[in-house]
Scaffold this motif. Structure first.
Motif, PDB file in Angstrom:
ATOM      1  N   UNK A 280       6.011  48.022  41.016  1.00  0.00           N
ATOM      2  CA  UNK A 280       4.562  47.599  40.723  1.00  0.00           C
ATOM      3  C   UNK A 280       3.903  48.824  41.076  1.00  0.00           C
ATOM      4  N   UNK A 281       2.425  48.891  40.767  1.00  0.00           N
ATOM      5  CA  UNK A 281       1.699  50.024  41.403  1.00  0.00           C
ATOM      6  C   UNK A 281       0.884  49.535  42.392  1.00  0.00           C
ATOM      7  N   UNK A 282       0.814  50.571  43.445  1.00  0.00           N
ATOM      8  CA  UNK A 282       0.162  50.265  44.446  1.00  0.00           C
ATOM      9  C   UNK A 282      -1.043  51.450  44.797  1.00  0.00           C
ATOM     10  N   UNK A 283      -2.255  51.141  44.977  1.00  0.00           N
ATOM     11  CA  UNK A 283      -3.040  52.202  45.228  1.00  0.00           C
ATOM     12  C   UNK A 283      -3.414  52.372  46.650  1.00  0.00           C
ATOM     13  N   UNK A 284      -3.289  53.805  46.817  1.00  0.00           N
ATOM     14  CA  UNK A 284      -3.330  54.223  48.447  1.00  0.00           C
ATOM     15  C   UNK A 284      -4.330  53.606  49.224  1.00  0.00           C
ATOM     16  N   UNK A 285      -5.668  53.481  48.650  1.00  0.00           N
ATOM     17  CA  UNK A 285      -6.681  52.715  49.462  1.00  0.00           C
ATOM     18  C   UNK A 285      -6.097  51.327  49.804  1.00  0.00           C
ATOM     19  N   UNK A 286      -5.200  50.659  49.218  1.00  0.00           N
ATOM     20  CA  UNK A 286      -4.871  49.371  49.569  1.00  0.00           C
ATOM     21  C   UNK A 286      -3.756  49.297  50.658  1.00  0.00           C
ATOM     22  N   UNK A 287      -3.149  50.490  50.940  1.00  0.00           N
ATOM     23  CA  UNK A 287      -2.002  50.691  51.884  1.00  0.00           C
ATOM     24  C   UNK A 287      -2.615  50.655  53.408  1.00  0.00           C
ATOM     25  N   UNK A 288      -1.788  50.274  54.203  1.00  0.00           N
ATOM     26  CA  UNK A 288      -2.189  50.324  55.597  1.00  0.00           C
ATOM     27  C   UNK A 288      -1.939  51.734  55.989  1.00  0.00           C
TER      28      UNK A 288
ATOM     29  N   UNK B 144       1.023  56.165  55.414  1.00  0.00           N
ATOM     30  CA  UNK B 144       0.566  54.839  54.651  1.00  0.00           C
ATOM     31  C   UNK B 144       1.820  54.071  54.527  1.00  0.00           C
ATOM     32  N   UNK B 145       1.609  52.634  54.596  1.00  0.00           N
ATOM     33  CA  UNK B 145       2.738  51.772  54.505  1.00  0.00           C
ATOM     34  C   UNK B 145       2.109  50.498  53.699  1.00  0.00           C
ATOM     35  N   UNK B 146       2.989  49.898  53.136  1.00  0.00           N
ATOM     36  CA  UNK B 146       2.839  48.866  52.445  1.00  0.00           C
ATOM     37  C   UNK B 146       4.027  47.976  52.257  1.00  0.00           C
ATOM     38  N   UNK B 147       3.716  46.521  52.577  1.00  0.00           N
ATOM     39  CA  UNK B 147       4.967  45.824  52.835  1.00  0.00           C
ATOM     40  C   UNK B 147       5.802  45.255  51.563  1.00  0.00           C
ATOM     41  N   UNK B 148       7.130  45.484  51.731  1.00  0.00           N
ATOM     42  CA  UNK B 148       7.744  45.018  50.534  1.00  0.00           C
ATOM     43  C   UNK B 148       8.224  43.633  50.679  1.00  0.00           C
ATOM     44  N   UNK B 149       8.546  42.918  49.550  1.00  0.00           N
ATOM     45  CA  UNK B 149       8.876  41.394  49.475  1.00  0.00           C
ATOM     46  C   UNK B 149      10.230  41.129  50.193  1.00  0.00           C
ATOM     47  N   UNK B 150      11.030  42.111  50.373  1.00  0.00           N
ATOM     48  CA  UNK B 150      12.081  42.254  51.042  1.00  0.00           C
ATOM     49  C   UNK B 150      12.027  42.058  52.448  1.00  0.00           C
ATOM     50  N   UNK B 151      10.560  42.551  53.148  1.00  0.00           N
ATOM     51  CA  UNK B 151      10.409  42.628  54.636  1.00  0.00           C
ATOM     52  C   UNK B 151      10.241  43.997  55.045  1.00  0.00           C
ATOM     53  N   UNK B 152      11.003  44.974  54.061  1.00  0.00           N
ATOM     54  CA  UNK B 152      10.979  46.505  54.484  1.00  0.00           C
ATOM     55  C   UNK B 152       9.529  47.021  54.238  1.00  0.00           C
TER      56      UNK B 152
ATOM     57  N   UNK C  90       7.234  50.312  52.143  1.00  0.00           N
ATOM     58  CA  UNK C  90       7.319  51.589  51.222  1.00  0.00           C
ATOM     59  C   UNK C  90       6.111  52.397  52.285  1.00  0.00           C
ATOM     60  N   UNK C  91       6.839  53.890  52.586  1.00  0.00           N
ATOM     61  CA  UNK C  91       6.081  54.551  53.387  1.00  0.00           C
ATOM     62  C   UNK C  91       5.943  56.052  52.544  1.00  0.00           C
ATOM     63  N   UNK C  92       4.717  56.304  52.742  1.00  0.00           N
ATOM     64  CA  UNK C  92       4.355  57.748  52.112  1.00  0.00           C
ATOM     65  C   UNK C  92       3.618  58.536  53.384  1.00  0.00           C
ATOM     66  N   UNK C  93       3.681  59.611  53.685  1.00  0.00           N
ATOM     67  CA  UNK C  93       3.123  60.229  54.836  1.00  0.00           C
ATOM     68  C   UNK C  93       1.954  61.139  54.283  1.00  0.00           C
TER      69      UNK C  93
ATOM     70  N   UNK D  73       1.180  64.099  54.516  1.00  0.00           N
ATOM     71  CA  UNK D  73       1.681  65.405  54.045  1.00  0.00           C
ATOM     72  C   UNK D  73       2.037  65.397  52.559  1.00  0.00           C
ATOM     73  N   UNK D  74       2.667  64.259  52.313  1.00  0.00           N
ATOM     74  CA  UNK D  74       3.288  64.254  50.924  1.00  0.00           C
ATOM     75  C   UNK D  74       2.219  63.949  50.043  1.00  0.00           C
ATOM     76  N   UNK D  75       1.188  63.018  50.559  1.00  0.00           N
ATOM     77  CA  UNK D  75      -0.297  62.887  49.414  1.00  0.00           C
ATOM     78  C   UNK D  75      -0.720  64.202  49.316  1.00  0.00           C
ATOM     79  N   UNK D  76      -1.049  65.055  50.237  1.00  0.00           N
ATOM     80  CA  UNK D  76      -1.581  66.328  50.256  1.00  0.00           C
ATOM     81  C   UNK D  76      -0.903  67.143  49.365  1.00  0.00           C
ATOM     82  N   UNK D  77       0.540  67.359  49.398  1.00  0.00           N
ATOM     83  CA  UNK D  77       1.364  68.248  48.511  1.00  0.00           C
ATOM     84  C   UNK D  77       1.540  67.872  47.080  1.00  0.00           C
ATOM     85  N   UNK D  78       1.438  66.494  46.809  1.00  0.00           N
ATOM     86  CA  UNK D  78       1.379  65.977  45.566  1.00  0.00           C
ATOM     87  C   UNK D  78      -0.154  66.142  45.101  1.00  0.00           C
TER      88      UNK D  78
END
Length: 169
Positions: free
Chosen positions: A92-100, A108-116, A118-121, A123-128
């Motif tokens: 799916x697509x997740x908006x950064x504003x909707x991540x914790x 930033x984190x977003x819960x996966x349906x498996x319980x894990x 999705x994590x992006x720091x 620095x990665x956002x700034x680099x991209x």
């Protein structure tokens, strides 16, 4: 490296594997050259000779890259990088504003349906953001769209994390 070498697997052109030695590659090259050399096919029909010539040039180009230790190493690194950049099935697509946002760890984190998760720091956002600013971008009504694919830390799912910024003025 020429464009054709990035389109085709040079090892497959020689019917070889990356683990084979240069001597083994030379043997395969010599066998293929004997089969498709233009002098050998000159008495045959023009379409068969054209196919043979094309195959000969392809085999010769592959051998020129794989026979030299430096160009082979460069090709292997390029091939490995391509394998690592494979297209992941995006769940799916997740908006950064909707991540914790975790202020302590700056990620930033977003819960996966498996319980894990999705994590992006940050620095990665700034680099991209900086990287995509220097490249051609797709305009969206709210600004310029940026994003990255982020894999779950537990399962094989991935999401496309996207965000928009206001155009620079």
């Amino acid at each position: 490296m020429c464009a054709s070498s990035s389109e085709k697997d040079l090892y497959a052109v020689l019917g070889a594997s990356p683990s084979e030695s240069t001597e083994e590659l030379r043997h395969r090259y010599q066998q293929l050259v004997l089969q498709c050399h233009p002098d050998r096919l000159s008495g045959r029909g023009s379409s068969e000779a054209d196919v043979g010539l094309k195959r000969f040039l392809e085999v010769d180009a592959a051998w020129k890259i794989l026979s030299d230790g430096n160009t082979r190493r460069d090709y292997d690194l390029h091939r490995r990088a391509h394998d690592l950049k494979q297209d992941w099935p995006v769940d799916s697509t997740v908006f950064l504003d909707n991540m914790a946002w975790n202020n302590d760890e700056c990620l930033y984190t977003h819960c996966c349906r498996c319980g894990g998760a999705f994590i992006i720091n940050e620095e990665e956002v700034q680099e991209e953001t900086q990287r995509s600013t220097s490249q051609e971008e797709v305009e969206t009504p709210g600004g310029q769209s940026r994003g990255v694919i982020v894999c779950c830390d537990t399962c094989s799912l991935s999401v496309y994390v996207t965000w928009t910024t206001l155009p620079q003025r």
